[in-house]
Design an enzyme around this catalytic site. Structure first.
Site, PDB file in Angstrom:
ATOM      1  CB  SER A  36      16.015  64.937  11.919  1.00 31.16           C
ATOM      2  OG  SER A  36      17.268  65.261  12.534  1.00 31.16           O
ATOM      3  N   GLY A  37      18.256  64.783   9.346  1.00 28.19           N
ATOM      4  CA  GLY A  37      19.473  63.796   9.088  1.00 28.19           C
ATOM      5  C   GLY A  37      19.255  64.097   7.363  1.00 28.19           C
ATOM      6  CB  THR A  80      22.424  71.809   7.395  1.00 24.30           C
ATOM      7  OG1 THR A  80      21.000  72.100   8.851  1.00 24.30           O
ATOM      8  CG2 THR A  80      23.051  73.074   7.763  1.00 24.30           C
ATOM      9  CG  ASN A 102      22.172  65.389  11.417  1.00 21.51           C
ATOM     10  OD1 ASN A 102      22.966  64.959  10.924  1.00 21.51           O
ATOM     11  ND2 ASN A 102      21.090  66.349  10.625  1.00 21.51           N
ATOM     12  CB  SER A 122      20.431  67.432  14.953  1.00 22.57           C
ATOM     13  OG  SER A 122      18.720  67.227  14.167  1.00 22.57           O
ATOM     14  CB  SER A 123      19.614  72.325  12.417  1.00 24.00           C
ATOM     15  OG  SER A 123      20.159  72.226  11.046  1.00 24.00           O
ATOM     16  N   GLY A 140      13.278  69.415  10.432  1.00 18.65           N
ATOM     17  CA  GLY A 140      11.942  68.431   9.407  1.00 18.65           C
ATOM     18  C   GLY A 140      11.490  67.440  10.792  1.00 18.65           C
ATOM     19  CD  GLU A 190      13.412  66.103  15.707  1.00 20.41           C
ATOM     20  OE1 GLU A 190      14.464  66.711  15.432  1.00 20.41           O
ATOM     21  OE2 GLU A 190      12.419  66.552  16.802  1.00 20.41           O
TER      22      GLU A 190
HETATM   23  N1  LIG Z   1      25.083  66.694  -0.412  1.00 20.53           N
HETATM   24  C1  LIG Z   1      25.308  66.035   0.757  1.00 20.53           C
HETATM   25  N2  LIG Z   1      27.046  65.636   0.634  1.00 20.53           N
HETATM   26  C2  LIG Z   1      27.415  64.936   1.597  1.00 20.53           C
HETATM   27  N3  LIG Z   1      27.237  64.348   2.857  1.00 20.53           N
HETATM   28  C3  LIG Z   1      25.804  64.883   3.249  1.00 20.53           C
HETATM   29  C4  LIG Z   1      24.983  65.749   2.129  1.00 20.53           C
HETATM   30  N4  LIG Z   1      23.555  65.835   2.725  1.00 20.53           N
HETATM   31  C5  LIG Z   1      24.546  65.579   3.894  1.00 20.53           C
HETATM   32  N5  LIG Z   1      24.578  64.631   4.038  1.00 20.53           N
HETATM   33  C6  LIG Z   1      25.018  64.108   5.246  1.00 20.53           C
HETATM   34  O1  LIG Z   1      24.436  63.888   5.670  1.00 20.53           O
HETATM   35  C7  LIG Z   1      24.351  64.232   7.332  1.00 20.53           C
HETATM   36  C8  LIG Z   1      23.137  65.400   7.882  1.00 20.53           C
HETATM   37  O2  LIG Z   1      23.161  66.219   6.987  1.00 20.53           O
HETATM   38  P1  LIG Z   1      21.779  67.785   7.398  1.00 20.53           P
HETATM   39  O3  LIG Z   1      22.502  68.282   8.635  1.00 20.53           O
HETATM   40  O4  LIG Z   1      22.451  69.084   5.886  1.00 20.53           O
HETATM   41  O5  LIG Z   1      20.858  67.343   7.853  1.00 20.53           O
HETATM   42  P2  LIG Z   1      19.031  68.143   8.439  1.00 20.53           P
HETATM   43  O6  LIG Z   1      18.256  67.862   7.068  1.00 20.53           O
HETATM   44  O7  LIG Z   1      19.490  69.724   7.935  1.00 20.53           O
HETATM   45  O8  LIG Z   1      19.285  68.258   9.185  1.00 20.53           O
HETATM   46  P3  LIG Z   1      18.257  68.315  10.896  1.00 20.53           P
HETATM   47  O9  LIG Z   1      17.360  68.177  10.460  1.00 20.53           O
HETATM   48  O10 LIG Z   1      18.546  67.489  11.588  1.00 20.53           O
HETATM   49  O11 LIG Z   1      18.802  69.234  10.575  1.00 20.53           O
HETATM   50  C9  LIG Z   1      25.435  66.300   6.770  1.00 20.53           C
HETATM   51  O12 LIG Z   1      26.344  66.105   8.585  1.00 20.53           O
HETATM   52  C10 LIG Z   1      26.181  65.037   5.613  1.00 20.53           C
HETATM   53  O13 LIG Z   1      26.776  63.539   6.747  1.00 20.53           O
HETATM   54 MG   LIG Z   2      19.790  70.209   9.904  1.00 18.09          MG
END
Ligand SMILES: Nc1ncnc2c1ncn2[C@@H]1O[C@H](COP(=O)(O)OP(=O)(O)OP(=O)(O)O)[C@@H](O)[C@H]1O
Ligand SMILES: [Mg+2]
Length: 1003
Positions: A104-105, A109, A156, A159-160, A381, A383
């Site tokens: 997560s994070g 996404t 996050n 977070s999805s 992801g 957790e």
């Molecule tokens: N390529 C990127 N460029 C800039 N910021 C990023 C990038 N990837 C992630 N981030 C930052 O990290 C945060 C978390 O990313 P994201 O929501 O994609 O995580 P995730 O893997 O989908 O987590 P989860 O499993 O909780 O959904 C985003 O809100 C953004 O602020």
């Molecule tokens: Mg996500």
């Protein structure tokens, strides 16, 4: 090129590490992260580290750089993988999928959004409207799904809280035609309860903070999220935007649908604030306000709402139906279950609604070709929380499954390829997490089976009892443990915790609530209540409310089994596609763009199996290429293969290249591909190639320029040859034409004067002028030859007159015979000609002239400026002015003294003979009877001019003027103007101011 990216940024592909061990891997990962290189390849897998800051690597320019390029041509990037997946799909009509994993994070996404944007940017070059709208909906759907399915967690901010797998369908052109979204296990417990510091789904706050006052008051809401039990946790975090509403509109949600969605959200918030009161045994709802609001918002009656909240209808064995009142706990439980179910169904409905918009319509494979798919998986992801419950259990199980798929696919692919190509494959040790997958999902023995069994058992089976069963059944499993099996481990409680040693780490789960969440009970009364709603959107979400209470229904599948089935289906779906991987790593837990938490990252690298991934990639062969492609790329590095080889097969040619570079020990020859073990060999080739390319380019340019110049030269020559032939043809055809037209001019009356000359080609312009002149001369000669010598004098005189008068006089007597000596002509002067003959005889003997050039009667001025009739005789010696009767000489001047003539351009007969003594003769020629009214000026001018030219060889100047004449009298300049006067019998001179006026009778 990726391989050649400067070493200061670390190695762009982990396969290039000198040694594959954790230290080097981490060193490279950290160096690249610190240098802002967040992506690194492992072969075709992209490892991505969340930069936690905006990177300037996603714009149009970057998209263009990656579009249609090979993986190794650019630095590692999500775009490279997206392009590879797209290319494979387009070139080979293969279904592909991009699996994005990480905790997560870690940035899954975000990565999925960049990938979607890339695909949207490179497709539909023709801007077809229907494709654009599909793309737009696909992109906008993210926004809606994030609003309803994402929440702020401690890990996050966005977070999805659901899993998402999106298929994008493409037509044979490679343009998106539609898509389909599968959602997995929304974490609905979040609706009613959140961990400390976390929040409910974004949608609640977006409505409360972003909705208009009107809207909120219609929904019976107040703006403050803290006012609601379900949203008060984390309410202080300010969110902005209400963008999902616009996105919903773009996607095609109707305003009724959007309004129903908000009503459901409001209903959930209001439900959360409902409190139950105990009055002895009876549980009641104090204050009917909220209930009536809920009823209004859900399109139901307040009484039925309170009834559903306070009672449960049960069918007895005998088919009777009784109502059973809840106790307070049950009522709260029922309310929360209802709120969760409302949200879950709302979310599923939204996904379904988006799917109806984006599903591929009117697709006919026979007509449109094969419909191919790129799947993008962005699932929650792995957790580990402080308190891990059923949801974490499911999520982590899902990640185990995906890891298993990754292992299988990566190894399987390699293995299959080596097998196919006849290469001996060396087994690489890696951790196979199948054992953990089995621990969870195995029938009868797995945790899910144990949970299900517990749920099915009639009677009170508590969570603790269930844990006991697990302890008994799974006690021996190497990846399962609990306090019972590990009494010394104080991190677990007896009868509460169990621990699974996941591939990604140990997770201690608290069994509390597992059974309830698995059973996921919802009183039938709520389903019926919603089904009977007046709101059609709401009704549509609750089709199962249709069943009557007495209908015996099959026991529904448990939440865990449903989830397991959906994940198995997902994995099967992914397994039949060509997979591309993005492995996301979270660099730290504090969202810092500069902190690289070595231990955290090391852990992730370990559990994601990245080292194994590199090893598999390297132990096998880092690179492989079909012979033809290898040859195409490196043939310039070997003399036997450049420019083309003469060997029997490409394979032999490739062998020649390999041998020349001494890589024999580093390669293996497959049936169709060359396998290169170490990237270094390939680098050597690449470097050599890079050094040769400019030379080759120059060489090719040289050869091509030469070829171009020769082509141009040949073309020019051909043009000149054609032009030459054409010119010759034109000249010849002109000659033939002239010859044809003029062949018979000799016998023609006008000697060809009337024959029209053909237009000559430009080259013959001068020649043409000369020929025309020649023809004119020839014609003149023919004409002159025919003139009898006796007429010659007159002809010459006429020619001289013509030249002298230059066509300026309208009539000059050209058409009549010129008699010259009119005074001696009895026809002209019948009375006086004999007198003149006598007088002229005397003159001749006296002055010895040989001929009279001209004679005639004239009117002229005498000494006193009176007009008098006289005789004018011009001989080849003198000019005489004679008295008109006996023709006595009044005046005689030598012809030599005549210096010129002046005449008018009119028809009058006045002429001035200019003399060297400036005592000019001004005479008006009278016509006798021979040719009255005819012009004699021409004759006088012609005769004199011809005589002067012939006898004295000096031309006689003749001035023809339109404004009267200028002359000298007794040395003084005079002007003669000409006027006509009515009633006058004969011409008469009058003195005027500037000289004289010749008055002519008007006829
Ligand atoms: N390529 C990127 N460029 C800039 N910021 C990023 C990038 N990837 C992630 N981030 C930052 O990290 C945060 C978390 O990313 P994201 O929501 O994609 O995580 P995730 O893997 O989908 O987590 P989860 O499993 O909780 O959904 C985003 O809100 C953004 O602020
Ligand atoms: Mg996500």
């Amino acid at each position: 090129m990726a391989e050649l990216e400067g070493l200061e940024f670390g190695k762009s592909d982990f396969v290039l590490l000198d040694e594959v061990n954790m230290e080097q891997f981490m060193e490279n990962l950290q160096l690249r992260f610190e240098k802002g290189r967040i992506y690194t390849f492992i072969g075709e897998v992209v490892v991505s580290v969340n930069p936690y800051k905006q990177m300037d690597i996603y714009g149009k320019v970057a998209i263009e750089a990656y579009r249609g390029r090979e993986l190794y041509e650019n630095p590692p990037h999500l775009y490279a993988v997206a392009d590879a997946a797209y290319k494979a799909m387009k070139r080979r009509a293969k279904d592909t999928c991009i699996v994005i994993s990480g905790e997560s994070g870690a940035g899954k996404t975000e990565a999925s959004k960049y990938i979607m944007q890339y695909i949207a940017a490179i497709t539909n070059p023709n801007q077809r409207e229907e494709v654009e709208s599909v793309k737009n909906v696909l992109l906008k759907s993210n926004c809606v799904l994030e609003a309803f399915g994402n929440a702020k967690t401690n890990r996050n901010d966005n977070s999805s809280r659901f899993g998402k797998y999106m298929d994008i369908n493409f037509n044979f052109n490679g343009d998106p035609t539609g898509g389909h979204i599968n959602n997995y296990l929304l974490e609905k417990s979040r609706v009613v309860q959140q961990h400390a510091g976390e929040r409910n789904f974004h949608s609640f706050y977006q409505l409360l903070r972003g909705g208009t006052d009107d809207m909120l008051s219609n929904l019976h809401l107040q703006r403050n999220p803290e006012a609601y039990v379900y949203s008060k946790e984390g309410a202080s975090v300010i969110t902005v935007g209400h963008a999902e509403e616009d996105a919903m509109k773009v996607i095609g949600f109707t305003s009724e649908e959007i309004s129903s969605i908000y009503k459901i959200i409001a209903t959930i918030l209001l439900l959360g604030n409902l409190e139950f009161e105990c009055d002895g045994e009876i549980v009641q709802l104090p204050g009917a306000g909220s209930v009536s609001h809920v009823a209004e918002l859900t399109g139901t009656e307040p009484e039925t709402v309170s009834k559903a909240l306070l009672y449960r209808t049960v069918a007895t064995g005998g088919g009777e139906v009784i109502e059973k009142g809840h106790n307070k706990l049950e009522a709260c439980f029922g309310r929360d279950a209802f709120a969760k179910a409302l949200y879950e169904r709302l979310f599923a409905w939204i996904v379904g609604r988006i799917n109806t918009v984006i599903e591929v319509k009117n697709y006919n494979p026979a007509l449109h070709g094969k419909n191919t798919v790129i799947g993008v998986l962005d699932i929650y992801g792995f957790e580990i929380f402080d308190n891990n419950s059923f949801e974490q259990f499911c999520i982590n199980y899902c990640n185990e499954k995906l890891q298993q798929l990754f292992i299988e696919l990566i190894l399987q692919q390699e293995q299959e390829e080596y097998h196919r190509e006849g290469i001996t494959w060396q087994h690489i040790e890696y951790f196979n997490n199948q054992i953990i997958v089995d621990l969870v999902e195995q029938l009868h023995k797995g945790i899910i089976s144990i949970l299900d069994e517990a749920c099915l058992t009639v009677g009170k089976v508590t969570d603790t009892v269930c844990l006991e069963t697990m302890n008994t059944k799974l006690g021996q499993h190497p990846h399962f443990t609990s306090r019972k099996h590990c009494p010394t481990d104080k991190t677990m409680d007896f009868q509460r915790h169990f621990r699974i040693r996941h591939y990604a780490g140990d997770v201690t789960y608290s069994i509390e609530g597992f059974l309830d969440k698995n059973k996921d009970p919802l009183f039938q009364d709520f389903k019926r209540l919603m089904y009977n709603s007046a709101d059609p959107v709401l009704k549509e979400m609750w089709p199962d409310g249709q069943l009557s209470i007495t209908e015996v229904t099959k026991r529904p599948l448990t939440a865990a089994t449903l989830f397991k089935n959906s994940i198995i289906a997902l994995v099967e779906n992914l397994a039949c596609k060509e997979p591309y991987y993005v492995r996301c790593i979270k660099p730290n837990d504090v969202k810092s763009p500069v902190l690289f938490d070595d231990a955290r990252c090391r852990h992730q690298v370990a559990y994601l199996g990245l080292l194994e991934n590199v090893r598999v990639r390297r132990a096998g062969f880092a690179y492989r290429q079909p012979y033809a492609r290898f040859l195409q790329r490196y043939k310039m590095t070997c003399e036997y293969t450049w420019p083309n080889h003469l060997m029997d097969t490409d394979r032999e040619a490739v062998e020649a290249i390999v041998t020349q570079h001494g890589f024999e020990g580093d390669v293996a020859y497959g049936h169709t591909k060359l396998f290169v073990r170490t990237p270094r060999s390939l680098f050597t080739l690449e470097q050599e190639r890079a050094a040769l390319i400019p030379i080759l380019v120059l060489f090719l340019q040289k050869v091509w320029r030469g070829a171009l110049a020769r082509m141009r030269c040949r073309r020019m020559r051909a043009i000149y040859a054609i032009m030459g032939c054409y010119k010759r043809y034109k000249v010849k055809s002109h000659f033939f034409e002239v010859e044809r037209r003029f062949a018979s001019v000799r016998s023609m009356a006008d000697y060809g004067k009337s024959v029209e000359w053909p237009t000559p080609p430009a080259a013959l312009a001068q020649f043409h002028a000369i020929t025309q002149q020649l023809h004119r001369r020839w014609r003149a000669r023919r004409i002159i030859k025919n003139i009898p010598p006796s007429d010659m004098l007159e002809v010459r005189a006429k020619v001289a007159a013509m030249e002298a008068l230059r066509g300026e006089r309208p009539d000059w007597g050209f058409g009549r015979a010129w008699e010259r000596d009119y005074l001696a002509n009895p026809k002209d002067c019948p009375q006086s000609s004999s007198n003149f003959m006598r007088a002229s005889k005397d003159l001749k003997s006296k002055d010895q002239y040989s001929q009279i050039l001209f004679s005639g009667s004239v009117r002229m001025l005498n000494w006193f400026n009176n007009t008098k009739d006289r005789g004018l005789v011009i001989t080849d010696k003198h000019i005489y002015k004679l008295e008109p009767k006996k023709y006595k000489v009044h005046k005689k001047i030598p012809l030599d003294s005549v210096t010129g003539l002046s005449v008018t351009s009119d028809t009058d007969q006045v002429v001035a003979l200019h003399t060297a003594t400036q005592d000019d003769f001004l005479v008006y020629l009278q016509r006798g009877e021979l040719c009255p009214n005819q012009d004699r000026i021409g004759e006088l001018v012609g005769t004199l001019c011809d005589h002067f030219k012939r006898a004295r060889n000096t031309p006689l100047p003749v001035k023809v003027s339109s404004m009267g004449l200028s002359l000298h009298m007794s040395g003084k300049p005079k002007t003669v103007t000409i006027e006509t006067k009515a009633g006058l019998v004969s011409a008469d001179f009058r003195k005027s101011r500037a000289g004289f006026t010749l008055l002519l009778p008007s006829h």
